[in-house]
Motif scaffolding. Sequence first.
Motif, PDB file in Angstrom:
ATOM      1  N   UNK A   1       0.830  -1.202   0.000  1.00 49.76           N
ATOM      2  CA  UNK A   1       0.000   0.000   0.000  1.00 49.76           C
ATOM      3  C   UNK A   1       0.866   1.254   0.000  1.00 49.76           C
ATOM      4  N   UNK A   2       1.962   1.232   0.749  1.00 50.12           N
ATOM      5  CA  UNK A   2       2.855   2.388   0.793  1.00 50.12           C
ATOM      6  C   UNK A   2       3.554   2.595  -0.548  1.00 50.12           C
ATOM      7  N   UNK A   3       3.919   1.499  -1.222  1.00 51.68           N
ATOM      8  CA  UNK A   3       4.544   1.613  -2.541  1.00 51.68           C
ATOM      9  C   UNK A   3       3.631   2.350  -3.517  1.00 51.68           C
ATOM     10  N   UNK A   4       2.336   2.091  -3.397  1.00 55.32           N
ATOM     11  CA  UNK A   4       1.378   2.701  -4.309  1.00 55.32           C
ATOM     12  C   UNK A   4       1.325   4.216  -4.160  1.00 55.32           C
ATOM     13  N   UNK A   5       1.809   4.733  -3.040  1.00 55.22           N
ATOM     14  CA  UNK A   5       1.761   6.174  -2.783  1.00 55.22           C
ATOM     15  C   UNK A   5       3.020   6.902  -3.231  1.00 55.22           C
ATOM     16  N   UNK A   6       4.037   6.168  -3.684  1.00 53.96           N
ATOM     17  CA  UNK A   6       5.315   6.786  -4.053  1.00 53.96           C
ATOM     18  C   UNK A   6       5.395   6.949  -5.562  1.00 53.96           C
ATOM     19  N   UNK A   7       5.779   8.127  -6.013  1.00 52.52           N
ATOM     20  CA  UNK A   7       5.965   8.380  -7.441  1.00 52.52           C
ATOM     21  C   UNK A   7       7.325   7.847  -7.856  1.00 52.52           C
ATOM     22  N   UNK A   8       7.314   6.756  -8.638  1.00 56.07           N
ATOM     23  CA  UNK A   8       8.549   6.143  -9.124  1.00 56.07           C
ATOM     24  C   UNK A   8       8.689   6.284 -10.635  1.00 56.07           C
ATOM     25  N   UNK A   9       7.836   7.076 -11.253  1.00 53.46           N
ATOM     26  CA  UNK A   9       7.839   7.214 -12.702  1.00 53.46           C
ATOM     27  C   UNK A   9       9.063   7.931 -13.231  1.00 53.46           C
ATOM     28  N   UNK A  10       9.160   8.032 -14.559  1.00 54.79           N
ATOM     29  CA  UNK A  10      10.362   8.575 -15.174  1.00 54.79           C
ATOM     30  C   UNK A  10      10.542  10.067 -14.906  1.00 54.79           C
ATOM     31  N   UNK A  11       9.494  10.745 -14.448  1.00 53.48           N
ATOM     32  CA  UNK A  11       9.640  12.159 -14.111  1.00 53.48           C
ATOM     33  C   UNK A  11       9.764  12.407 -12.629  1.00 53.48           C
ATOM     34  N   UNK A  12       9.998  11.356 -11.862  1.00 53.23           N
ATOM     35  CA  UNK A  12      10.019  11.485 -10.403  1.00 53.23           C
ATOM     36  C   UNK A  12      11.286  12.165  -9.905  1.00 53.23           C
ATOM     37  N   UNK A  13      11.206  12.646  -8.685  1.00 53.46           N
ATOM     38  CA  UNK A  13      12.350  13.236  -7.991  1.00 53.46           C
ATOM     39  C   UNK A  13      13.132  12.094  -7.347  1.00 53.46           C
ATOM     40  N   UNK A  14      14.355  11.842  -7.837  1.00 53.00           N
ATOM     41  CA  UNK A  14      15.116  10.687  -7.363  1.00 53.00           C
ATOM     42  C   UNK A  14      15.414  10.764  -5.859  1.00 53.00           C
ATOM     43  N   UNK A  15      15.758  11.936  -5.377  1.00 52.97           N
ATOM     44  CA  UNK A  15      16.100  12.090  -3.956  1.00 52.97           C
ATOM     45  C   UNK A  15      14.879  11.807  -3.093  1.00 52.97           C
ATOM     46  N   UNK A  16      13.756  12.390  -3.470  1.00 54.47           N
ATOM     47  CA  UNK A  16      12.535  12.189  -2.689  1.00 54.47           C
ATOM     48  C   UNK A  16      12.088  10.730  -2.734  1.00 54.47           C
ATOM     49  N   UNK A  17      12.128  10.112  -3.906  1.00 51.00           N
ATOM     50  CA  UNK A  17      11.696   8.717  -4.029  1.00 51.00           C
ATOM     51  C   UNK A  17      12.579   7.797  -3.195  1.00 51.00           C
ATOM     52  N   UNK A  18      13.892   8.038  -3.227  1.00 48.48           N
ATOM     53  CA  UNK A  18      14.807   7.216  -2.417  1.00 48.48           C
ATOM     54  C   UNK A  18      14.477   7.353  -0.933  1.00 48.48           C
ATOM     55  N   UNK A  19      14.238   8.581  -0.503  1.00 44.20           N
ATOM     56  CA  UNK A  19      13.944   8.814   0.916  1.00 44.20           C
ATOM     57  C   UNK A  19      12.658   8.105   1.324  1.00 44.20           C
ATOM     58  N   UNK A  20      11.650   8.169   0.466  1.00 42.47           N
ATOM     59  CA  UNK A  20      10.380   7.515   0.780  1.00 42.47           C
ATOM     60  C   UNK A  20      10.531   5.995   0.806  1.00 42.47           C
ATOM     61  N   UNK A  21      11.283   5.449  -0.143  1.00 42.53           N
ATOM     62  CA  UNK A  21      11.516   4.005  -0.149  1.00 42.53           C
ATOM     63  C   UNK A  21      12.288   3.568   1.080  1.00 42.53           C
ATOM     64  N   UNK A  22      13.309   4.339   1.432  1.00 41.77           N
ATOM     65  CA  UNK A  22      14.163   3.974   2.575  1.00 41.77           C
ATOM     66  C   UNK A  22      13.384   4.002   3.886  1.00 41.77           C
ATOM     67  N   UNK A  23      12.329   4.809   3.931  1.00 40.10           N
ATOM     68  CA  UNK A  23      11.552   4.922   5.170  1.00 40.10           C
ATOM     69  C   UNK A  23      10.568   3.766   5.352  1.00 40.10           C
ATOM     70  N   UNK A  24      10.386   2.952   4.319  1.00 40.62           N
ATOM     71  CA  UNK A  24       9.426   1.856   4.423  1.00 40.62           C
ATOM     72  C   UNK A  24      10.031   0.681   5.176  1.00 40.62           C
TER      73      UNK A  24
END
Length: 450
Positions: A367-390
């Motif tokens: 469910x948390x993965x579904x809330x993270x923008x991982x698309x080709x226009x995503x912010x890499x720093x923000x996506x990494x931080x969100x993934x790391x927090x899971x």
Amino acid sequence: MQVHEDVESYVRAVRARDARFDGWFYVAVVTTGIYCRPSCSVMSPKVENMRFYPSAAAAQQAGFRACRRCRPDASPGSPQWNERADLVARAMRLVADGVVDREGVSGLAARLGYSVRQIQRQLQAELGAGPLAIARAQRAQTARLLIETTPVPLGDVAFAAGFASVRTFNDTVREVFGLTPSELRQRARRTRQSAAPGTMALRLPFRQPLSAGDLFRRLAAEALPSVEEWRDGTYRRTLRLPHGHGIVALRPSPKHIDCRLTLADLRDLATAITRCRWLLDLDADPVAVDEQLRADSVLEPLVDKDPGRRVPRTVCADEFAVRAVLGSGAAGLVAHGTPISDPAGGLTHLFPDVITVAARVGGDLVHALAEIDLGIGSDWVQARAQLSALPGIDALTVETIAMRALGDPDAFSPADPVVRRTARSLGLSDLARHSAAWRPWRAYAAKYLS
């Protein structure tokens, strides 16, 4: 490399007909009114008659039409948009994926979290054209592909390519290519490749060298039955696209990738091509990557043995993230995806979207993965931080998703067991420290070590 600031390098590349610079910049000739790729074999203008543009859209806005011989609109994309994580690069990746055509410039700005004015100003400053002009150039290329590779009536081509009217379609094609749509189709009939009914046969260009064997071996090894398959030397898979589904067959050739696309809705053509190029990392600059990695005496023999390795990515970031997190358990999800028909092979389903996966599998992680923008226009720093927090996602999984889904060329984890084993065999004891010299290409270094 900021190509629009280095005219001397432009001129040297044009005189050498250096294909490495195709897609980096475009050269227009004022005496002919034509713009070309740097490698064009029929162009030999005087320096004073050359004009250089950072994008095809900028050349078109300046009143130049595309060369019919070198087809500059079909050049490999600039590697900058895949290497960089700034606003312009993120915007360009989204424009290529069709966001402006589907959602307008306001939709593009909303996805990026900036104002329309900021987006327009930054793209104009770096590319010489705003998002609408860049999207228009892509629509023209899509129209040409549909005109030349399908029997679809020209009126239907206009709307499939994203034009608002047949008149705009006719005017744009004539302006960009110097021929009417009917004339383009007539010329193409003499050279059109044969393909099954409803299938488009295309060629995807890339910069040399390309280690196609390594790239396709990895895709074949990871293929998820019913969604992907390796058949007769060709990688095939299903695609979930904005307007419907598709099936793509990709086969390596010495100078291009043979691509056969079957689409439920022709409006998805440009997006499908972009995602296939992204999957195969075809817009990379292998010369720059390999040159830096060769500077390390440990990697030098590996690079020399098999130059041009690419980082295989994905056609759907959410799909890859789910598969990376669930591992072999992802195979059980295929039956929950949309069924499709594949008369040419054994593909039966689209991989289910992440919302469906969350509903079927449950659990906070999916469910948390579904809330993270991982698309080709995503912010890499923000996506990494969100993934790391899971909870439940380790650093290796985060870096794997960053490498394959986000497309970060510097994604790397010293904890990768295959990379560590190879590194130890080469005498590298402190991989984290040693790998600093490989930046910003550590993802590619990992491919040479695995």
